[in-house]
Every structure is written in C-alpha cells, then in structure tokens.
Scaffold this motif. Structure first.
Motif, mmCIF file in Angstrom:
data_model
loop_
_atom_site.group_PDB
_atom_site.id
_atom_site.type_symbol
_atom_site.label_atom_id
_atom_site.label_comp_id
_atom_site.label_asym_id
_atom_site.label_seq_id
_atom_site.Cartn_x
_atom_site.Cartn_y
_atom_site.Cartn_z
ATOM 1 N N VAL A 39 2.084 7.355 1.250
ATOM 2 C CA VAL A 39 2.923 7.098 0.042
ATOM 3 C C VAL A 39 2.822 5.912 -0.403
ATOM 4 N N LEU A 40 1.746 5.863 -1.899
ATOM 5 C CA LEU A 40 1.752 5.517 -2.767
ATOM 6 C C LEU A 40 2.991 5.401 -4.016
ATOM 7 N N ASN A 41 2.572 4.137 -5.439
ATOM 8 C CA ASN A 41 3.665 4.257 -6.396
ATOM 9 C C ASN A 41 2.911 5.520 -7.668
ATOM 10 N N ASP A 42 3.392 6.473 -7.891
ATOM 11 C CA ASP A 42 1.873 6.842 -8.821
ATOM 12 C C ASP A 42 1.968 6.320 -10.039
ATOM 13 N N ALA A 43 3.278 5.667 -10.499
ATOM 14 C CA ALA A 43 3.158 4.528 -11.824
ATOM 15 C C ALA A 43 2.382 3.764 -11.703
ATOM 16 N N LEU A 44 2.036 2.883 -10.819
ATOM 17 C CA LEU A 44 1.497 1.507 -10.452
ATOM 18 C C LEU A 44 -0.476 2.253 -11.281
ATOM 19 N N THR A 45 -1.072 0.595 -11.267
ATOM 20 C CA THR A 45 -1.913 0.688 -10.787
ATOM 21 C C THR A 45 -2.880 0.591 -9.710
ATOM 22 N N HIS A 49 0.010 -2.543 -7.669
ATOM 23 C CA HIS A 49 -0.295 -2.277 -6.345
ATOM 24 C C HIS A 49 -0.886 -3.650 -5.760
ATOM 25 N N LEU A 50 -2.095 -3.871 -6.377
ATOM 26 C CA LEU A 50 -2.733 -5.515 -5.440
ATOM 27 C C LEU A 50 -1.586 -6.816 -5.822
ATOM 28 N N THR A 51 -1.307 -6.537 -7.305
ATOM 29 C CA THR A 51 -0.504 -7.849 -7.688
ATOM 30 C C THR A 51 1.140 -7.345 -6.119
ATOM 31 N N PHE A 52 1.440 -6.287 -6.519
ATOM 32 C CA PHE A 52 2.780 -6.140 -6.013
ATOM 33 C C PHE A 52 2.734 -6.647 -4.537
ATOM 34 N N ARG A 81 -4.302 4.883 -12.855
ATOM 35 C CA ARG A 81 -3.399 4.796 -11.750
ATOM 36 C C ARG A 81 -3.663 5.255 -10.817
ATOM 37 N N ALA A 82 -2.671 5.084 -9.473
ATOM 38 C CA ALA A 82 -3.091 6.342 -8.390
ATOM 39 C C ALA A 82 -2.785 7.454 -8.920
#
Length: 169
Positions: A39-45, A49-52, A81-82
């Motif tokens: 599972v990844l967040n599709d809205a994030l690049t 994701h790396l920054t989060f 985006r993912a």
C-alpha cells in the motif's frame, strides 16, 4: 529478531496459527505463502513519500534513499505521483522506503513483484549486500524462485510455518 506464538486472522480466516521464527543477524531468509498486498498513497509523489518517511524516521537527509533509488534504477521518477507508477516502480519505492533508515532487520512482502529482469537481479544483489553487512533480510513471497540465494526458507501452509528442506541452513 525473534517472535513467538504469533496469531492473526482476517475476520474468520485464520492466516497465522502460533508462528515462531528466529531471524539471525546476517541471514537472508524467505517465507513462501499466500500472495500479499503493498500500500502506497497514490496522491503523493515519490519525493513526497521520501520526505514523509524522512520525517517519520527523523533522518537528517535522504542520502540512503537516493543510493537505493540509484541501485534500483528509478531516480528519474522522483516527481511522479504513486498513482501513475507501474507495479514494478511502486515496488522499487516500497523497497526504498523500507531501507532508507538503514535498518538492522528488513521484512519485505513481495518485494520484487512487477520488477523487470534487470531490477530483479539488482534487488537480489542488494539483499546479498545487506546480509553481508550483518543485516537480517526476510523476504515473504507466494513464489519460491531463486531459493539458492537464501540461507533459510520456510513454508507457510494453513497458518503454520515449517522449515523447507530445499535450502540448507
């Protein structure tokens, strides 16, 4: 890492029935069982994701993540985006997120699902390097390919974990 008597069920479906496992340092292990999900967040690049995860892990920089991205060959996707990534590229991101804080124990569920042949080979080279530096790597998959790369192999069958005789410990 050692776990004892782990039980888990999805509603009425029991998937783990008292699992015991010991993962020694510097070991590359596999568990073969039913297919898993990632599972990844599709809205994030990729970069978001790396920054989060950088903030969650309290990392000073993204140097380790950038090295893994280079090894897996997907640095050019940082601003994508993912949601638009292929399955294999999503897996590259998952592996990067798992490794970016340089863990001593790495648990990976279906890590090479969707990889092309070159990335698949790079993944196993990376896993071997991690093992050789004393890290423990556990790969869970529904397929038992490349068992000769593993130090240990277990089979998950009807919720029970059993050593597989195909790989000598």
């Amino acid at each position: 890492m050692e776990v004892r008597d782990v039980h888990h069920a999805y509603r009425q479906r029991v998937v783990l029935r008292g699992i015991d496992i010991r993962l020694r340092a510097g070991t590359l292990c596999g568990i073969v069982g039913e297919n898993g999900a990632v599972v990844l967040n599709d809205a994030l690049t990729v970069r978001q994701h790396l920054t989060f995860f950088q903030r969650a892990y309290r990392l000073a920089d993204l140097r380790c993540a950038e090295q893994v991205m280079d090894v897996l060959g997907f640095a050019e996707y940082a601003d994508e985006r993912a949601a638009v990534l292929s399955g294999g590229t999503r897996q590259k991101l998952n592996v990067t997120l798992a490794l970016m804080h340089d863990p001593q124990v790495l648990l990976l569920d279906e890590p090479y699902q969707g990889f092309d042949w070159d990335t698949y080979q790079r993944f196993w080279e990376l896993a071997a390097r991690l093992r050789d530096t004393g890290r423990s790597v556990l790969v869970v998959s529904h397929l038992a390919y490349d068992t000769e790369r593993l130090d240990e192999l277990w089979r998950l069958d009807d919720g029970l974990l059993r050593p597989d005789q195909a790989v000598a410990a």
